[in-house]
Design a protein around this motif. Structure first.
Motif, PDB file in Angstrom:
ATOM      1  N   ALA A 109       0.822  -1.209   0.000  1.00  0.00           N
ATOM      2  CA  ALA A 109       0.000   0.000   0.000  1.00  0.00           C
ATOM      3  C   ALA A 109       0.861   1.266   0.000  1.00  0.00           C
ATOM      4  O   ALA A 109       0.492   2.273  -0.622  1.00  0.00           O
ATOM      5  CB  ALA A 109      -0.934   0.005   1.203  1.00  0.00           C
ATOM      6  N   LEU A 110       2.011   1.226   0.653  1.00  0.00           N
ATOM      7  CA  LEU A 110       2.858   2.410   0.757  1.00  0.00           C
ATOM      8  C   LEU A 110       3.778   2.609  -0.443  1.00  0.00           C
ATOM      9  O   LEU A 110       4.408   3.656  -0.565  1.00  0.00           O
ATOM     10  CB  LEU A 110       3.698   2.348   2.038  1.00  0.00           C
ATOM     11  N   THR A 111       3.862   1.608  -1.305  1.00  0.00           N
ATOM     12  CA  THR A 111       4.807   1.709  -2.431  1.00  0.00           C
ATOM     13  C   THR A 111       4.117   1.806  -3.782  1.00  0.00           C
ATOM     14  O   THR A 111       4.684   1.423  -4.799  1.00  0.00           O
ATOM     15  CB  THR A 111       5.768   0.509  -2.436  1.00  0.00           C
ATOM     16  N   GLY A 112       2.899   2.276  -3.819  1.00  0.00           N
ATOM     17  CA  GLY A 112       2.273   2.546  -5.105  1.00  0.00           C
ATOM     18  C   GLY A 112       1.159   1.617  -5.499  1.00  0.00           C
ATOM     19  O   GLY A 112       0.468   1.852  -6.472  1.00  0.00           O
ATOM     20  N   MET A 113       0.937   0.543  -4.793  1.00  0.00           N
ATOM     21  CA  MET A 113      -0.194  -0.356  -5.015  1.00  0.00           C
ATOM     22  C   MET A 113      -0.317  -0.814  -6.466  1.00  0.00           C
ATOM     23  O   MET A 113      -1.378  -0.720  -7.072  1.00  0.00           O
ATOM     24  CB  MET A 113      -1.481   0.301  -4.536  1.00  0.00           C
ATOM     25  N   GLY A 114       0.757  -1.367  -7.016  1.00  0.00           N
ATOM     26  CA  GLY A 114       0.701  -1.953  -8.349  1.00  0.00           C
ATOM     27  C   GLY A 114      -0.076  -3.263  -8.285  1.00  0.00           C
ATOM     28  O   GLY A 114      -1.076  -3.368  -7.583  1.00  0.00           O
ATOM     29  N   GLY A 115       0.394  -4.252  -9.009  1.00  0.00           N
ATOM     30  CA  GLY A 115      -0.230  -5.572  -8.905  1.00  0.00           C
ATOM     31  C   GLY A 115      -0.125  -6.075  -7.475  1.00  0.00           C
ATOM     32  O   GLY A 115       0.831  -5.780  -6.766  1.00  0.00           O
ATOM     33  N   PHE A 116      -1.108  -6.841  -7.044  1.00  0.00           N
ATOM     34  CA  PHE A 116      -1.138  -7.276  -5.641  1.00  0.00           C
ATOM     35  C   PHE A 116      -0.151  -8.426  -5.425  1.00  0.00           C
ATOM     36  O   PHE A 116      -0.522  -9.586  -5.280  1.00  0.00           O
ATOM     37  CB  PHE A 116      -2.554  -7.671  -5.224  1.00  0.00           C
ATOM     38  N   TRP A 117       1.138  -8.075  -5.385  1.00  0.00           N
ATOM     39  CA  TRP A 117       2.187  -9.075  -5.198  1.00  0.00           C
ATOM     40  C   TRP A 117       2.184  -9.723  -3.819  1.00  0.00           C
ATOM     41  O   TRP A 117       2.692 -10.837  -3.663  1.00  0.00           O
ATOM     42  CB  TRP A 117       3.576  -8.472  -5.490  1.00  0.00           C
ATOM     43  N   PRO A 118       1.635  -9.095  -2.746  1.00  0.00           N
ATOM     44  CA  PRO A 118       1.669  -9.756  -1.434  1.00  0.00           C
ATOM     45  C   PRO A 118       0.951 -11.110  -1.399  1.00  0.00           C
ATOM     46  O   PRO A 118       1.185 -11.909  -0.493  1.00  0.00           O
ATOM     47  CB  PRO A 118       0.977  -8.760  -0.503  1.00  0.00           C
TER      48      PRO A 118
END
Length: 94
Positions: free
Chosen positions: A46-55
């Protein structure tokens, strides 16, 4: 059969009970760790730009380990020898 060979001797039962409790405790520690790490990964995402949901990948990977810990702690004890299993095997071997 002597007491040292009896699978239900109090020392053996105590050792098995301690091992079972440790496995259950380990499962709950693993579950708590998984929750904290999952939240941490989502926070980083969430803090790094919310690209693809890699988590999803580390969360799923750790969940597999937690699932195995749960099965080991709460699943059927396949290796437990009971008198009925011993008798069944003896009958089979005759």
């Amino acid at each position: 059969m002597t007491d040292s060979q009896d699978p239900t001797s109090s020392d053996d039962l105590r050792q098995r009970a301690v091992a079972s409790l440790r496995a259950k405790q380990g499962f709950w520690y693993s579950l708590a760790t998984w929750v904290v790490l999952s939240l941490f990964f989502v926070l980083i995402w969430a803090l790094t730009g919310m690209g693809g949901f890699w988590p999803v990948w580390p969360i799923a990977g750790i969940a597999i380990g937690v699932a195995f810990a749960g099965i080991r702690a709460y699943g059927p004890s396949r290796g437990a020898l009971t008198e009925s299993k011993i008798q069944d095997e003896m009958r089979r071997l005759q």
